[in-house]
Every structure is written in C-alpha cells, then in structure tokens.
Design an enzyme around this catalytic site. Sequence first.
Site, PDB file in Angstrom:
ATOM      1  N   ARG A   1      37.311  40.645  37.535  1.00  0.00           N
ATOM      2  CA  ARG A   1      36.157  41.499  37.253  1.00  0.00           C
ATOM      3  C   ARG A   1      36.251  42.740  38.149  1.00  0.00           C
ATOM      4  O   ARG A   1      36.614  42.644  39.328  1.00  0.00           O
ATOM      5  CB  ARG A   1      34.838  40.770  37.525  1.00  0.00           C
ATOM      6  CG  ARG A   1      34.478  39.719  36.472  1.00  0.00           C
ATOM      7  CD  ARG A   1      34.127  40.351  35.111  1.00  0.00           C
ATOM      8  NE  ARG A   1      33.737  39.380  34.106  1.00  0.00           N
ATOM      9  CZ  ARG A   1      34.561  38.829  33.200  1.00  0.00           C
ATOM     10  NH1 ARG A   1      35.843  39.172  33.174  1.00  0.00           N
ATOM     11  NH2 ARG A   1      34.114  37.967  32.320  1.00  0.00           N
TER      12      ARG A   1
ATOM     13  N   GLU B   1      32.424  49.236  34.415  1.00  0.00           N
ATOM     14  CA  GLU B   1      32.913  49.179  33.040  1.00  0.00           C
ATOM     15  C   GLU B   1      31.808  49.491  32.029  1.00  0.00           C
ATOM     16  O   GLU B   1      30.688  48.998  32.217  1.00  0.00           O
ATOM     17  CB  GLU B   1      33.429  47.746  32.805  1.00  0.00           C
ATOM     18  CG  GLU B   1      34.674  47.685  32.006  1.00  0.00           C
ATOM     19  CD  GLU B   1      35.261  46.276  31.984  1.00  0.00           C
ATOM     20  OE1 GLU B   1      35.821  45.840  33.007  1.00  0.00           O
ATOM     21  OE2 GLU B   1      35.144  45.639  30.942  1.00  0.00           O
TER      22      GLU B   1
ATOM     23  N   HIS C   1      40.338  46.321  29.552  1.00  0.00           N
ATOM     24  CA  HIS C   1      39.886  44.910  29.555  1.00  0.00           C
ATOM     25  C   HIS C   1      40.511  44.131  28.377  1.00  0.00           C
ATOM     26  O   HIS C   1      39.797  43.597  27.528  1.00  0.00           O
ATOM     27  CB  HIS C   1      38.354  44.824  29.511  1.00  0.00           C
ATOM     28  CG  HIS C   1      37.834  43.537  30.118  1.00  0.00           C
ATOM     29  ND1 HIS C   1      36.657  43.445  30.798  1.00  0.00           N
ATOM     30  CD2 HIS C   1      38.362  42.280  30.108  1.00  0.00           C
ATOM     31  CE1 HIS C   1      36.460  42.181  31.194  1.00  0.00           C
ATOM     32  NE2 HIS C   1      37.486  41.469  30.784  1.00  0.00           N
TER      33      HIS C   1
HETATM   34  C1  DGY Z   1      36.722  36.683  30.025  1.00  0.00           C
HETATM   35  O1  DGY Z   1      36.850  35.826  29.143  1.00  0.00           O
HETATM   36  O2  DGY Z   1      35.983  36.519  30.997  1.00  0.00           O
HETATM   37  C2  DGY Z   1      37.519  37.930  29.890  1.00  0.00           C
HETATM   38  O3  DGY Z   1      37.243  38.835  30.857  1.00  0.00           O
HETATM   39  C3  DGY Z   1      37.380  38.499  28.516  1.00  0.00           C
HETATM   40  O4  DGY Z   1      38.098  37.706  27.684  1.00  0.00           O
END
Ligand code: DGY
Length: 328
Positions: free
Chosen positions: A241, A270, A288
């Site tokens: 993240r 983001e 992402h």
């Molecule tokens: C998640 O699944 O947490 C990713 O960041 C997106 O697929």
Amino acid sequence: MGDRPDVLVTRPIMDGPLARLRERCDVTVHENEFGIPRDELLKVVEGRDALITMLTERVDAELLAAAGTRLRIVANHAVGFDNVVLADCNAAGVMATNTPDVLTETTADTAFALIMAAARRIGEGERFLRRREPWIWGPLMMLGQDLHHKTIGIVGFGRIGQAVARRARGFGIRVIYADAIELPLEVTAPLEAERRELTELLAEADVISIHTNLTPETRHLFGAEQFRAMKPTAVLVNTSRGPVIDEAALADALATGEIFAAGLDVFEAEPEVNDRLLELENAVVIPHLGSATVDTRNAMGHLAVDNVFAAVDGVRPPTLLNPETFSG
Ligand code: DGY
C-alpha cells in the site's frame, strides 16, 4: 432475507463471477470505471443484503448505517482491507471478507517485474528509445545493478513476501526478511531465509520488497531515515500500500542518488502520483496492477461471490475477517 438477495457491486468485475452472482441475486453494478462518489455510494447502498466493494471505498460506520439493517456482508474484492473498518463492521454485526491466496502468485510476479525493471533501468530504456534519440551500443550505457547472487530484504514475510522469496531463490538471490513474527522453519528453511531487524535489513539488502499490511504502525515505515540507511545501489519495490512509503522523502532519495531506483505499484495518495516521482528516470511506476491478470481477477471475483453466497445461505464465508459476526 427475500429469495433473491439484493447485491450492489461497486465496480464492474469479470463476467464469469458476475454471471454466477446474477443467477442467485438481484445485482446492481455501478458501471463507472472511476468508482462511486461517496455521497452517491451512501445512497445506493441502502437496503442491500450484500456489497461487493473495492479497495477504493471506505467501509465504515457511516456506510454501514446508510446500508441499513438488511446488510449481512461486505465482500471486499481485494486481499488488502485497510479500507474496511472491522470494528465498525463488528458493531453493525456485518461480516467482512477479502480475497487472499488467489492473488498471491500474480502479485509476486508483479513485484518481481518491478524489481527487474528498476534494477535494470527497463522503463528508462524504453522511454529513451521512444524519444527516438540517436544511440549506439556502448560499454557505459545505462548501467544497472545485478540481481543474481545479491541479497533481497523482504519486509512483511506473509504469503506474497514468501512468493517473492521463491522467485528470488530461482535467481540465486539470498533472502532476509523483517517481520513482526519469526516465521516457522518449514517456511524459512526451504528459502534459507534469515530474519533481521528492519534496521539491519536496510543496511544489508541490495533489493527491498515491501509486503506489509497498511496499519498505523506501517504508515511511513519508509522515510528519510530509512533511505539514508540503505545502500546507494539499493532498489526499493512496493506492491503493498502506498502510504507505507513517505513519497516526498523517496523522491529526495532517488533524486540525490541516496538509493539507486524504486519500483512502485501503489501510491501514497492514490490515484495521485507524486509529480517529482513522475519526473525521475529511476522511478518505475505502474497503476496498481499487482493482481491485474485475467485469471486472477476471475479468481478474486469468484471468491467474493463465494463469500456473498455463504453469507446469504447462513454458512461461514470462506475468507471471513471478523468471525465474531458469524452466528452459524
Ligand atoms: C489487493 O488485493 O489488496 C490489491 O492491492 C489489489 O488487487
């Protein structure tokens, strides 16, 4: 609950899982690729039995109250669930689920692609050719960093971190990891992975790949001090993240050569991407895409649908995050 549960899906998902959902439920899909504005979301959740949400929607007391008392489950279409306030779900008696496991290998592939691209200046080379600049092969041209036989430091040694370690071993890369817990030998021995304190890992690793959850403790885990502790040849990759990294400090570290390069799939604010990062040749940035393959997005969609079906059938959802809300 009526015969056909009422389900809101907050973004288009793959056709296969959606068709399965439609066989048993009345489904509303919010078709806008840019997501539902919060005020609209608060209106359209009202009276639903189930929600399939994305990482871009905050699931909190306000949203749960707006949904009302019929809501049984929020099935998050992501493994990360920092957008879901579990305490609020518990207070509302709403089950929350995520989509672990099905995206582990795909996300590890993405992390490895970023490691390779950042270490070997792939993005920079591509941009260079597309500018149609004159060039000829040269012994000093666009030199990167070797990966084979170096050391990777994996921060957060869960499922995805371990999958990155498996790939690294195939390149003859030594694995060290930092994690709140010491992983059992059955995990570490096949990878010959050794645990380190984060400060030790920063100094020792040639490549650092981040795989932590976003929590108050991991927010800005990487900032100016951590970049100073890293090797000037180090490559940093983040597929977890964005807020785990202080992006302004990272831009400084990349601009001054404090570290060699970074590969980023996720961003602090983001979908905004720090302007300075966009200008830096040694930042590889992708939007992402960690789990973005056809097979994996199908698998994530099916798992979210399995969770919804379980909830409406009164069965424990396969990937329930808050078991306290399940009264089997
Ligand atoms: C998640 O699944 O947490 C990713 O960041 C997106 O697929």
